[in-house]
Write a protein that holds these residues in place. Sequence first.
Motif, mmCIF file in Angstrom:
data_model
loop_
_atom_site.group_PDB
_atom_site.id
_atom_site.type_symbol
_atom_site.label_atom_id
_atom_site.label_comp_id
_atom_site.label_asym_id
_atom_site.label_seq_id
_atom_site.Cartn_x
_atom_site.Cartn_y
_atom_site.Cartn_z
ATOM 1 N N LEU A 143 0.841 -1.130 -0.046
ATOM 2 C CA LEU A 143 -0.003 0.109 -0.045
ATOM 3 C C LEU A 143 0.975 1.210 -0.127
ATOM 4 O O LEU A 143 0.527 2.343 -0.675
ATOM 5 C CB LEU A 143 -0.859 -0.027 1.372
ATOM 6 C CG LEU A 143 -2.015 -1.087 1.370
ATOM 7 C CD1 LEU A 143 -2.608 -0.888 2.604
ATOM 8 C CD2 LEU A 143 -3.103 -0.838 0.217
ATOM 9 N N SER A 188 -9.694 -11.457 1.352
ATOM 10 C CA SER A 188 -10.211 -10.024 0.920
ATOM 11 C C SER A 188 -9.089 -8.996 0.724
ATOM 12 O O SER A 188 -9.182 -8.280 -0.082
ATOM 13 C CB SER A 188 -11.299 -9.651 1.916
ATOM 14 O OG SER A 188 -11.641 -10.526 2.687
ATOM 15 N N LEU A 189 -8.278 -9.239 1.789
ATOM 16 C CA LEU A 189 -7.060 -8.113 1.687
ATOM 17 C C LEU A 189 -6.150 -8.203 0.418
ATOM 18 O O LEU A 189 -5.756 -7.304 -0.395
ATOM 19 C CB LEU A 189 -6.204 -7.865 3.234
ATOM 20 C CG LEU A 189 -7.108 -7.506 4.241
ATOM 21 C CD1 LEU A 189 -6.291 -7.477 5.361
ATOM 22 C CD2 LEU A 189 -7.781 -6.093 3.998
ATOM 23 N N TYR A 244 -7.911 -7.135 -2.514
ATOM 24 C CA TYR A 244 -7.929 -5.670 -2.678
ATOM 25 C C TYR A 244 -6.732 -5.097 -3.268
ATOM 26 O O TYR A 244 -6.340 -4.192 -3.991
ATOM 27 C CB TYR A 244 -7.852 -5.282 -1.290
ATOM 28 C CG TYR A 244 -7.938 -3.654 -1.245
ATOM 29 C CD1 TYR A 244 -9.345 -3.041 -1.460
ATOM 30 C CD2 TYR A 244 -6.770 -2.809 -1.234
ATOM 31 C CE1 TYR A 244 -9.300 -1.637 -1.579
ATOM 32 C CE2 TYR A 244 -6.853 -1.386 -1.157
ATOM 33 C CZ TYR A 244 -8.167 -0.701 -1.260
ATOM 34 O OH TYR A 244 -8.105 0.681 -1.245
ATOM 35 N N LEU A 272 -14.170 -0.996 2.738
ATOM 36 C CA LEU A 272 -12.429 -1.266 2.648
ATOM 37 C C LEU A 272 -11.659 -0.151 2.313
ATOM 38 O O LEU A 272 -10.562 0.212 2.846
ATOM 39 C CB LEU A 272 -12.174 -2.744 2.203
ATOM 40 C CG LEU A 272 -10.807 -3.242 2.048
ATOM 41 C CD1 LEU A 272 -9.999 -3.156 3.304
ATOM 42 C CD2 LEU A 272 -10.646 -4.726 1.242
ATOM 43 N N ILE A 286 -8.651 1.738 4.281
ATOM 44 C CA ILE A 286 -7.503 1.817 3.670
ATOM 45 C C ILE A 286 -7.077 3.287 3.543
ATOM 46 O O ILE A 286 -6.001 3.752 3.906
ATOM 47 C CB ILE A 286 -7.184 1.055 2.192
ATOM 48 C CG1 ILE A 286 -7.468 -0.433 2.146
ATOM 49 C CG2 ILE A 286 -5.740 1.302 1.502
ATOM 50 C CD1 ILE A 286 -6.614 -1.136 3.220
ATOM 51 N N LEU A 299 -3.975 5.215 4.987
ATOM 52 C CA LEU A 299 -2.831 5.759 4.499
ATOM 53 C C LEU A 299 -2.595 6.992 5.090
ATOM 54 O O LEU A 299 -1.670 7.724 5.027
ATOM 55 C CB LEU A 299 -3.122 5.686 2.967
ATOM 56 C CG LEU A 299 -2.928 4.638 2.392
ATOM 57 C CD1 LEU A 299 -3.187 4.504 0.728
ATOM 58 C CD2 LEU A 299 -1.437 4.073 2.392
#
Lengths: 195, 195
Positions: A141, A174-175, A178, B4, B8, B12
Amino acid sequence: MTRLEQQINFILEIDKIKKISRQTYLADGSRPENDAEHSWHLATMCFLLKEYANEEFDVLHTIEMVLIHDMIEIDAGDTYAYDPEANKSKRERELKAADRIFNLLPPDQAEYVRRLWDEFEEGDTPEARFANTLDKIQPLLLNDASGGTAWKSHGVHLAQILKRNEKTPKGSESLWEYCKPILKENIEKGNIIEN
Amino acid sequence: MTRLEQQINFILEIDKIKKISRQTYLADGSRPENDAEHSWHLATMCFLLKEYANEEFDVLHTIEMVLIHDMIEIDAGDTYAYDPEANKSKRERELKAADRIFNLLPPDQAEYVRRLWDEFEEGDTPEARFANTLDKIQPLLLNDASGGTAWKSHGVHLAQILKRNEKTPKGSESLWEYCKPILKENIEKGNIIEN
């Protein structure tokens, strides 16, 4: 030394992980993050994203695991995931580090923290699986947010990322789902090499 | 945005606390620590020092509290404890920050994290008392380890430290007792002004 003196001694020793630099950049790309920041981020993600774990798991136990998982890098250093040479000696360096660092604690806690670290490394419990998933998706991320700096500077290939993330779906399907379009976008942008 | 995606997005956004510098220096005195490093340190201390709490408390709840307690500083900045002018506007700035930052989360989690932060600020539960004790002794230990740099540069008086630590024994008498000789030594060294 009293028990409390030993514990405070350890708490001051682990201050050093604030100076262990990682390959991943902060979201704004301004500088690499360090191990303390990374561990704080994982612990916070653990309780905010717990609903996405594949299995029931113990949140406190997992947070303890991510808080301590990089302490061995005080002696062993951060080994870049895509550096095959450094990875050959990684395990040996880390075992030696674990022996020295965790044993600064009173014996019962030294054993407890060592077991936490072994569990994380082995990755065979629901807690370790989720901790490992977080440990893999957090840099992904950040790499995406920072414009792929770390991927670009090392010329990272998609196959390397996929190999490294083989077990990521085991903690959370799920992560990992993503993250897939994020990888795709970064290939399109030229940040990750497709082949 | 999906749930989600909102989470996220928040994860961040809070990356920014890695750039909020505190007044306290790292143990080796090389640079000031930041809010993410400080929060990681508190969370780790929470599970390693839990035996010293005055009361039974929920370790996970307390760790969650310390992990999020400084996020409002993304907007409000770090307010130095011994700066009376900045402290006048602190509460207002922090409430505004809490409204913006926590509401990036889905409503149920925004409310949960806001309640955690309010609880920490109010300091009226065993969890908040222990969290506040950790939040006070961690910089004291680092100030001592780094040779009193932060105390010296601000010309801090013992009376200011004692006033700021009025509630520190409420979370843990033993941890506060451990700190008293440290303060005494730092007076002797000229790092803290006695009167």
